[in-house]
Design an enzyme around this catalytic site. Structure first.
Site: not given
Ligand code: NAP
Length: 320
Positions: A12, A138
């Site tokens: 990610g 989730y």
């Molecule tokens: N955003 C929030 O407010 C928040 C809060 C608490 C925790 N988190 C956690 O922080 C982490 C990152 O969140 P984010 O908001 O940065 O998410 P994001 O911008 O949607 O990024 C998710 C990444 O996961 C990768 N991904 C998704 N499905 C995949 C698959 N099948 N195989 C390989 N890679 C895959 C994607 O890769 P590609 O770019 O290559 O598609 C993408 O870059 C997550 O674990 C989330 O649960 C987020």
């Protein structure tokens, strides 16, 4: 822990939080590999095995996830459960089979907390109830990974830690109305209304739920610090310890964006969990993490980024 030359994988790592964490780790000297979904679909065990073989990591941060706001969670409960569960399952099991990881850092979510958990949300209360239904698939998939990490530590000596960041925000966030979280959704509404001259914005729910927001660079620094200093099976919250109601948040964003019109609340839309504020004691005591960017400053930077990135996109489409 010195990062210089350490073979590090950030799943990610091209995402919102991931790209900031990758910059932080590269700045510290780590040799970071970012597997993209098109090359390594982490829901596929064979692809995850190939990732460990190709990258030979010493440290792996697992951030890849299917994420989104309330609307996206409600529209895709099966997909959110399956993809998050499958990715985590393979990343942890293949870590065991690979056998050379010095540390595995798993990033969880506050959506795992019970819907009725007492405030502040304490790590030890994680199992005292079912999550709020809008995000339970989730949240449960992510919660199960904590158990897996703890079980693998006991049985196989896997050095896995588990972090629970508050809701994140900042430049680079997802502003797509289909999938965005609350801050980018509200910024987009206010900035777009100012530009189009609209005299009202419509927001979901009644504005009474509260949330805690952590600026993305603070989150990345907290994750790096935990990787360096924390080695314990107990999960750790990463946050600011401050909550704000969605109503107050919208007023703040409207003010910063220069929107002077009316706010209409749409109570037919879900508002999600009533309150979220984290107990941040463990992160402070165990690895010295304190958030640094105040909400107003973080919002100002995020609004500025949204305006500039839209202007840049508009210029590109004019040239085409
Ligand atoms: N955003 C929030 O407010 C928040 C809060 C608490 C925790 N988190 C956690 O922080 C982490 C990152 O969140 P984010 O908001 O940065 O998410 P994001 O911008 O949607 O990024 C998710 C990444 O996961 C990768 N991904 C998704 N499905 C995949 C698959 N099948 N195989 C390989 N890679 C895959 C994607 O890769 P590609 O770019 O290559 O598609 C993408 O870059 C997550 O674990 C989330 O649960 C987020």
């Amino acid at each position: 822990m010195a990062w210089q030359g350490v073979a590090t994988v950030v799943t990610g790592g091209a995402g919102f939080l991931g790209s900031v964490l990758v910059a932080e780790l590269r700045h510290a000297g780590a040799a970071v590999v970012v597997p993209r979904r098109e090359d390594y679909d982490l829901t596929d065990a064979a692809a995850v095995r190939r990732l460990y073989a190709d990258a030979s990591p010493t440290v792996l941060f697992h951030l890849a996830a299917r994420v989104g706001g309330i609307g996206a969670n409600r529209a895709n409960p099966g997909r959110f459960f399956y993809e998050n569960m499958a990715m985590g399952l393979h990343v942890v099991e293949q870590a065991r089979q690979y056998g050379h990881l010095r540390k595995l850092i798993i990033v969880g979510t506050t959506c795992s907390y019970p819907g009725e958990a007492p405030i502040p949300l304490r790590e030890d209360d994680l199992w005292d109830g079912y999550p709020e239904p809008t995000n339970a698939p989730y949240g449960i998939a992510k919660r199960a990974l904590l158990v897996m990490a703890q079980a693998y530590r006991v049985q196989y000596g896997l050095d896995a830690i588990y972090l629970i960041p508050a809701n994140l925000y900042g430049p680079g966030d997802d502003f797509d109305p289909e999938s965005s979280h609350v801050i980018p959704a509200l910024i987009k509404k206010c900035v777009d209304a100012v530009e189009s001259g609209a005299d009202q914005v419509v927001a979901w729910g009644d504005g009474s739920p509260t949330r805690e927001f952590l600026y993305v660079t603070d989150a990345a620094r907290g994750i790096r610090l935990a990787a360096e200093r924390y080695d314990d099976p107990a999960p750790v919250n990463l946050g600011t310890g401050h909550e704000i109601s969605i109503r107050e948040l919208l007023l703040l964003i409207a003010d910063l964006a220069g929107f002077r019109g009316r706010v209409v609340w749409d109570p037919s839309r879900p508002g999600g969990q009533r309150r979220r504020r984290l107990d941040i004691t463990r992160a402070r005591e165990r690895f010295g993490f304190e958030a640094e960017v105040p909400l107003v400053e973080g919002l100002r930077r995020t609004i500025a980024w949204y305006r500039t990135s839209r202007e840049a996109r508009a210029r590109v489409s004019e040239w085409r």
